[in-house]
Write a protein that holds these residues in place. Structure first.
Motif, PDB file in Angstrom:
ATOM      1  N   GLY A 167      31.095  44.968  42.913  1.00  0.00           N
ATOM      2  CA  GLY A 167      31.848  43.880  42.871  1.00  0.00           C
ATOM      3  C   GLY A 167      33.475  43.860  42.732  1.00  0.00           C
ATOM      4  O   GLY A 167      33.967  45.180  42.712  1.00  0.00           O
ATOM      5  N   SER A 168      34.092  42.890  42.163  1.00  0.00           N
ATOM      6  CA  SER A 168      35.612  42.767  41.992  1.00  0.00           C
ATOM      7  C   SER A 168      35.913  44.158  41.074  1.00  0.00           C
ATOM      8  O   SER A 168      35.432  44.077  39.825  1.00  0.00           O
ATOM      9  N   PHE A 169      36.933  44.900  41.405  1.00  0.00           N
ATOM     10  CA  PHE A 169      37.733  45.765  40.558  1.00  0.00           C
ATOM     11  C   PHE A 169      37.893  45.154  39.349  1.00  0.00           C
ATOM     12  O   PHE A 169      37.689  45.632  37.953  1.00  0.00           O
ATOM     13  N   ALA A 170      38.939  44.175  39.250  1.00  0.00           N
ATOM     14  CA  ALA A 170      39.486  43.662  38.228  1.00  0.00           C
ATOM     15  C   ALA A 170      38.389  42.938  37.252  1.00  0.00           C
ATOM     16  O   ALA A 170      38.484  43.095  36.006  1.00  0.00           O
ATOM     17  N   GLY A 171      37.618  42.256  37.894  1.00  0.00           N
ATOM     18  CA  GLY A 171      36.393  41.635  37.068  1.00  0.00           C
ATOM     19  C   GLY A 171      35.429  42.628  36.192  1.00  0.00           C
ATOM     20  O   GLY A 171      35.248  42.706  35.033  1.00  0.00           O
ATOM     21  N   ILE A 172      34.947  43.630  36.961  1.00  0.00           N
ATOM     22  CA  ILE A 172      34.274  44.842  36.435  1.00  0.00           C
ATOM     23  C   ILE A 172      34.988  45.447  35.220  1.00  0.00           C
ATOM     24  O   ILE A 172      34.555  45.601  34.034  1.00  0.00           O
ATOM     25  N   ARG A 173      36.555  45.652  35.651  1.00  0.00           N
ATOM     26  CA  ARG A 173      36.982  46.454  34.702  1.00  0.00           C
ATOM     27  C   ARG A 173      37.342  45.681  33.435  1.00  0.00           C
ATOM     28  O   ARG A 173      37.337  46.355  32.259  1.00  0.00           O
ATOM     29  N   ASN A 174      37.860  44.471  33.612  1.00  0.00           N
ATOM     30  CA  ASN A 174      37.991  43.734  32.458  1.00  0.00           C
ATOM     31  C   ASN A 174      36.845  43.543  31.530  1.00  0.00           C
ATOM     32  O   ASN A 174      36.729  43.474  30.269  1.00  0.00           O
ATOM     33  N   SER A 175      35.452  42.972  32.197  1.00  0.00           N
ATOM     34  CA  SER A 175      34.399  42.901  31.629  1.00  0.00           C
ATOM     35  C   SER A 175      33.919  44.037  30.537  1.00  0.00           C
ATOM     36  O   SER A 175      33.563  44.184  29.666  1.00  0.00           O
ATOM     37  N   LYS A 202      41.203  35.330  29.881  1.00  0.00           N
ATOM     38  CA  LYS A 202      40.396  34.350  28.735  1.00  0.00           C
ATOM     39  C   LYS A 202      39.070  34.842  28.322  1.00  0.00           C
ATOM     40  O   LYS A 202      38.619  34.116  27.695  1.00  0.00           O
ATOM     41  N   LEU A 203      38.729  35.884  28.878  1.00  0.00           N
ATOM     42  CA  LEU A 203      37.241  36.022  28.757  1.00  0.00           C
ATOM     43  C   LEU A 203      36.629  36.227  27.408  1.00  0.00           C
ATOM     44  O   LEU A 203      35.865  35.580  26.986  1.00  0.00           O
ATOM     45  N   THR A 204      37.646  36.957  26.528  1.00  0.00           N
ATOM     46  CA  THR A 204      37.138  36.933  25.128  1.00  0.00           C
ATOM     47  C   THR A 204      37.082  35.452  24.451  1.00  0.00           C
ATOM     48  O   THR A 204      36.191  35.313  23.797  1.00  0.00           O
ATOM     49  N   ILE A 205      37.937  34.684  24.920  1.00  0.00           N
ATOM     50  CA  ILE A 205      38.082  33.422  24.516  1.00  0.00           C
ATOM     51  C   ILE A 205      37.008  32.552  24.936  1.00  0.00           C
ATOM     52  O   ILE A 205      36.244  31.722  24.298  1.00  0.00           O
ATOM     53  N   ILE A 206      36.553  32.548  26.404  1.00  0.00           N
ATOM     54  CA  ILE A 206      35.454  32.051  26.739  1.00  0.00           C
ATOM     55  C   ILE A 206      34.266  32.618  26.344  1.00  0.00           C
ATOM     56  O   ILE A 206      33.309  31.656  26.030  1.00  0.00           O
ATOM     57  N   THR A 212      38.226  34.094  38.271  1.00  0.00           N
ATOM     58  CA  THR A 212      39.907  33.958  38.461  1.00  0.00           C
ATOM     59  C   THR A 212      40.490  34.793  37.687  1.00  0.00           C
ATOM     60  O   THR A 212      39.990  35.252  36.666  1.00  0.00           O
ATOM     61  N   LYS A 213      41.647  35.238  38.001  1.00  0.00           N
ATOM     62  CA  LYS A 213      42.530  36.001  37.386  1.00  0.00           C
ATOM     63  C   LYS A 213      42.880  35.641  35.882  1.00  0.00           C
ATOM     64  O   LYS A 213      42.730  36.079  34.765  1.00  0.00           O
ATOM     65  N   ILE A 214      42.993  34.367  35.827  1.00  0.00           N
ATOM     66  CA  ILE A 214      43.370  33.532  34.441  1.00  0.00           C
ATOM     67  C   ILE A 214      41.966  33.671  33.718  1.00  0.00           C
ATOM     68  O   ILE A 214      42.265  33.852  32.374  1.00  0.00           O
ATOM     69  N   ASN A 215      40.894  33.398  34.129  1.00  0.00           N
ATOM     70  CA  ASN A 215      39.685  33.553  33.446  1.00  0.00           C
ATOM     71  C   ASN A 215      39.209  34.964  32.981  1.00  0.00           C
ATOM     72  O   ASN A 215      38.648  35.317  31.873  1.00  0.00           O
ATOM     73  N   TYR A 216      39.925  35.921  33.774  1.00  0.00           N
ATOM     74  CA  TYR A 216      39.701  37.319  33.444  1.00  0.00           C
ATOM     75  C   TYR A 216      40.563  37.710  31.937  1.00  0.00           C
ATOM     76  O   TYR A 216      40.027  38.038  31.167  1.00  0.00           O
TER      77      TYR A 216
END
Length: 128
Positions: free
Chosen positions: A66-74, A37-41, A31-35
């Motif tokens: 995959g998802s643009f937002a997920g890949i970009r953030n990770s 918080k990814l460093t915290i997770i 989810t966008k919220i987890n993107y």
């Protein structure tokens, strides 16, 4: 050597820690919220196994499709770990290993070595 595998290209995102004697993994809602918080997770996951980011030697990241937002953030987070903590990373795509019979996350580090995936190089594959 401690390794971290990150895959945020699917409906759930996946993290795995591979240590000398053990393997641990978690999945979370993608989810966008987890993107955000990814460093915290990632940090909480490492702490739950008595590790910190400086204990990780190598990160393996799925670059898509995959998802643009997920890949970009990770990818951004992995690049930040590389710059801040000098942690090497390998950016793979499951299609890189399509001929493999033993395609599991635990085997990704060996497959990256076998298929000569280049270190510290990212070419994301987004689904439009």
């Amino acid at each position: 050597m401690n390794k971290l595998i990150i895959d945020i290209t699917n409906e759930k995102f996946f993290l795995m820690i591979i240590t000398t004697g053990s393997t641990y993994n978690i999945t979370c809602e993608n989810t966008k919220i987890n993107y955000e918080k990814l460093t915290i997770i990632i940090n909480d996951f490492l702490l739950s196994k008595n590790l910190k980011i400086s204990d990780i030697n190598t990160i393996y990241i799925n670059k898509g499709p995959g998802s643009f937002a997920g890949i970009r953030n990770s990818l951004s987070i992995v690049k930040a770990f590389n710059v801040a903590k000098n942690i090497d990373y390998y950016s793979y795509n499951l299609d890189d290993f399509k001929d493999e019979k033993d395609l599991s996350y635990e085997n990704v580090p060996n497959l990256c070595k076998k298929y000569k995936i280049k270190k510290n190089l990212i070419n994301p594959i987004y689904i439009s």
